[in-house]
Design a protein around this motif. Structure first.
Motif, PDB file in Angstrom:
ATOM      1  N   ALA A   1       0.838  -1.199   0.000  1.00 37.64           N
ATOM      2  CA  ALA A   1       0.000   0.000   0.000  1.00 37.64           C
ATOM      3  C   ALA A   1       0.874   1.251   0.000  1.00 37.64           C
ATOM      4  O   ALA A   1       0.604   2.211  -0.733  1.00 37.64           O
ATOM      5  CB  ALA A   1      -0.927  -0.006   1.215  1.00 37.64           C
ATOM      6  N   GLU A   2       1.928   1.223   0.819  1.00 35.90           N
ATOM      7  CA  GLU A   2       2.863   2.352   0.890  1.00 35.90           C
ATOM      8  C   GLU A   2       3.548   2.572  -0.463  1.00 35.90           C
ATOM      9  O   GLU A   2       3.679   3.704  -0.944  1.00 35.90           O
ATOM     10  CB  GLU A   2       3.906   2.051   1.974  1.00 35.90           C
ATOM     11  N   ARG A   3       3.976   1.481  -1.083  1.00 38.03           N
ATOM     12  CA  ARG A   3       4.663   1.575  -2.373  1.00 38.03           C
ATOM     13  C   ARG A   3       3.741   2.187  -3.439  1.00 38.03           C
ATOM     14  O   ARG A   3       4.126   3.093  -4.169  1.00 38.03           O
ATOM     15  CB  ARG A   3       5.121   0.185  -2.822  1.00 38.03           C
ATOM     16  N   ARG A   4       2.511   1.700  -3.473  1.00 38.14           N
ATOM     17  CA  ARG A   4       1.548   2.211  -4.445  1.00 38.14           C
ATOM     18  C   ARG A   4       1.212   3.675  -4.190  1.00 38.14           C
ATOM     19  O   ARG A   4       1.044   4.463  -5.126  1.00 38.14           O
ATOM     20  CB  ARG A   4       0.256   1.389  -4.398  1.00 38.14           C
ATOM     21  N   ALA A   5       1.087   4.023  -2.920  1.00 38.60           N
ATOM     22  CA  ALA A   5       0.736   5.399  -2.558  1.00 38.60           C
ATOM     23  C   ALA A   5       1.804   6.380  -3.044  1.00 38.60           C
ATOM     24  O   ALA A   5       1.491   7.403  -3.659  1.00 38.60           O
ATOM     25  CB  ALA A   5       0.562   5.518  -1.050  1.00 38.60           C
ATOM     26  N   TRP A   6       3.073   6.057  -2.796  1.00 44.43           N
ATOM     27  CA  TRP A   6       4.147   6.960  -3.227  1.00 44.43           C
ATOM     28  C   TRP A   6       4.261   6.991  -4.742  1.00 44.43           C
ATOM     29  O   TRP A   6       4.562   8.039  -5.330  1.00 44.43           O
ATOM     30  CB  TRP A   6       5.470   6.592  -2.564  1.00 44.43           C
ATOM     31  N   ALA A   7       3.978   5.875  -5.392  1.00 44.06           N
ATOM     32  CA  ALA A   7       3.991   5.854  -6.859  1.00 44.06           C
ATOM     33  C   ALA A   7       2.906   6.782  -7.402  1.00 44.06           C
ATOM     34  O   ALA A   7       3.118   7.491  -8.393  1.00 44.06           O
ATOM     35  CB  ALA A   7       3.782   4.433  -7.368  1.00 44.06           C
ATOM     36  N   THR A   8       1.763   6.797  -6.730  1.00 40.47           N
ATOM     37  CA  THR A   8       0.657   7.667  -7.148  1.00 40.47           C
ATOM     38  C   THR A   8       1.010   9.129  -6.940  1.00 40.47           C
ATOM     39  O   THR A   8       0.745   9.976  -7.801  1.00 40.47           O
ATOM     40  CB  THR A   8      -0.631   7.321  -6.371  1.00 40.47           C
ATOM     41  N   VAL A   9       1.618   9.448  -5.802  1.00 42.79           N
ATOM     42  CA  VAL A   9       2.032  10.823  -5.524  1.00 42.79           C
ATOM     43  C   VAL A   9       3.051  11.281  -6.571  1.00 42.79           C
ATOM     44  O   VAL A   9       2.970  12.381  -7.105  1.00 42.79           O
ATOM     45  CB  VAL A   9       2.620  10.961  -4.097  1.00 42.79           C
TER      46      VAL A   9
END
Length: 105
Positions: free
Chosen positions: A34-42
């Motif tokens: 979830a953290e990885r995806r979140a930063w990728a989205t940002v």
């Protein structure tokens, strides 16, 4: 600056990442993923981490990822027959009419 260092991100970007990660975790994605995806989205939205200068006037971002929701939907409705969709529409219209009459009094 080592990879994964978040010091160059603004507070707003960090809040955004936290919010996105929380949404993924609520849907059953592991915390790390979830953290990885979140930063990728940002990064996709804002073009990476940056400190914006100038009297609090940051560069506006279009938030492209935020506008993607729902674009791939409609499959369930498309797979139903026309009569089934029409019947649902009629039922919904009748319900709306009934509720309108009820609330008018």
């Amino acid at each position: 600056m080592p990879r994964g260092d978040k010091s160059k991100y603004t507070d707003k970007q960090e809040r955004k990442a936290d919010h996105i990660a929380e949404g993924y975790e609520n849907r059953g994605v592991s915390e790390k993923e979830a953290e990885r995806r979140a930063w990728a989205t940002v990064n996709k939205d804002d073009g990476g981490g940056k400190k914006e200068g100038g009297s609090g006037r940051g560069k506006h971002t279009g938030h492209p990822a935020a506008h993607k929701g729902g674009t791939s939907g409609g499959k369930a409705s498309a797979s139903r027959s026309a009569t089934s969709r029409s019947e649902s529409a009629r039922k919904a219209a009748a319900t709306r009419k009934r509720n309108a009459e009820h609330h008018a009094h």
